[in-house]
Design an enzyme around this catalytic site. Structure first.
Site, PDB file in Angstrom:
ATOM      1  CB  SER A 124      -0.779  -0.013   1.202  1.00 35.03           C
ATOM      2  OG  SER A 124      -1.373   1.309   1.497  1.00 35.03           O
ATOM      3  CE1 TYR A 148      -4.039  -2.646   5.455  1.00 34.29           C
ATOM      4  CE2 TYR A 148      -3.723  -0.504   5.126  1.00 34.29           C
ATOM      5  CZ  TYR A 148      -3.780  -1.750   4.500  1.00 34.29           C
ATOM      6  OH  TYR A 148      -3.886  -2.104   3.132  1.00 34.29           O
ATOM      7  CE  LYS A 152      -1.611  -4.716   3.361  1.00 37.41           C
ATOM      8  NZ  LYS A 152      -1.798  -5.721   2.566  1.00 37.41           N
TER       9      LYS A 152
END
Ligand code: NAD
Ligand code: UDP
Length: 334
Positions: A124, A148, A152
């Site tokens: 991302s 989050y 990643k």
């Protein structure tokens, strides 16, 4: 060639399954349906007239994953399965680290054990954190702003270290910008549970009357009109980027931004949505959302040069397709 698509029943996964089937790949989906529905796989069949082989499993389950590798000759893995809500990750960091890291480790282990050398990972733009735009693949990043994003960044590092130690392994890290829109059949699209966190599904729910008005999170950013700027990319362009990544990769770690390279503000997006769909979107300006940055858009030259891939669909198409899907889709707001 057989491609295992984890999280293949989800938003980006279903669109990628279509792009893969249309490009001649066979598709095996592994998904626990925690954020998706089985019907979306039936819709893939309606659209493509082709079957996907479906395993309803949790990708953190080593044995269940290995059974897929034992029962099928797998040529590559596209790993979408993961939890993706920034806000929820701040409230439940353990759940995010556990799910997103363990899924990735279990899959890498199976790939090494069964000699599957192609691995494409959903990363991302959030990993770029506070860098200056446009974001370029060579930029360094240390700490991202939420758990989050950390999952990643950590998965990227894990995959890089493992590839360095296993030189025949081929890993492509795809850093998505803001996927929006839907397949032009209107059959599949983004259908978040409950009240949407993201801008486009919120806008379509306002258009449909499911939400009264949109809250615009701040109009005092240093951008063209004060509202946040993002690089919106049509989900089918993103899906086709995965096919390009599978087609062209050679051994080693390859990192690509998948975006359009164009920044659009919240107010600009609303205006386009209103114009192409003939609907007025009511909104109120509210405070900034915690953790948001002013601008996020990609330098896309590397993907264009090395993958021969470029996003083709414009913002008008993204807004039309998102609205077509919303009109077709019957869901409850909880
Ligand atoms: P999604 O929630 O629609 O799809 C993810 C799928 O993974 C769901 O079908 C869910 O049921 C499944 N899943 C989750 N944990 C699982 C597990 N342990 N075992 C099996 N299946 C599991 O999300 P999406 O928008 O399609 O995103 C796909 C991937 O792309 C995610 O990894 C996400 O973090 C990443 N990503 C998404 C965006 C975005 O804006 N949508 C942006 C950047 C990166
Ligand atoms: N946004 C907004 N209202 C909403 C949802 C989002 O104003 O209800 C803004 C948000 O502040 C950001 C842009 O829209 O500037 C895109 O937000 P989204 O959550 O879709 O993507 P992300 O923040 O992850 O890039």
């Amino acid at each position: 060639m057989n491609i295992l698509v984890t999280g293949g029943a989800g938003y980006i996964g279903t669109h990628t399954c279509i792009a893969l089937l249309e490009a001649g790949y066979s598709v095996i989906v592994a998904d626990n349906l925690s954020n998706s529905k089985r019907e979306s796989l039936e819709k893939i069949k309606t659209i493509t007239n082709k079957e996907v082989l479906f395993y309803e499993i949790d990708v953190t389950n080593t044995q269940a994953v290995e059974e897929i590798f034992q029962q099928n000759s797998i040529d590559g893995v596209i790993h979408f399965a993961g939890l993706k809500s920034v806000g929820e990750s701040v409230e439940k960091p353990f759940m995010y680290y556990q799910n997103n890291l363990v899924c990735t480790l279990v899959l890498i282990n199976a790939c090494l054990k069964y000699d599957v050398r192609r691995f494409v990972f959903s990363s991302s733009a959030t990993v770029y954190g506070g860098n200056h735009v446009p974001f370029v693949e060579t930029m360094n990043f240390s700490q991202t702003s939420n758990p989050y994003g950390e999952t990643k960044a950590m998965c990227e590092r894990i995959l890089t270290d493992i590839t360095n130690a296993n030189p025949s392994f081929t890993v492509t890290l795809l850093r998505y910008f803001n996927p929006v829109g839907a397949h032009n059949s209107g059959l599949i699209g983004e259908a978040p549970n409950g009240i949407p966190n993201n801008l486009m599904p919120y806008v379509t729910q306002v258009a449909k009357g499911k939400q009264e008005y949109l809250n615009i999170f701040g109009n005092d950013y240093p951008t063209i009109d004060g509202t946040g700027v993002r690089d919106y990319i049509h989900v089918m362009d993103l899906a086709e980027g995965h096919v390009a990544a599978l087609n062209t990769v050679t051994a080693g770690v390859h990192i690509y931004n998948l975006g359009t390279g164009q920044g659009t503000s919240v107010l600009q997006l609303i205006k386009i949505f209103e114009e192409v769909n003939g609907i007025v979107i009511r909104f109120k300006i509210t405070d900034r959302r915690q953790g948001d940055i002013a601008s996020c858009f990609a330098d896309v030259s590397k993907a264009r040069k090395e993958l021969d891939w470029i996003a083709k669909r414009d913002l008008e198409t993204m807004c039309k397709d998102a609205w077509r899907f919303e009109q077709n889709y019957n869901h409850q707001v909880m």
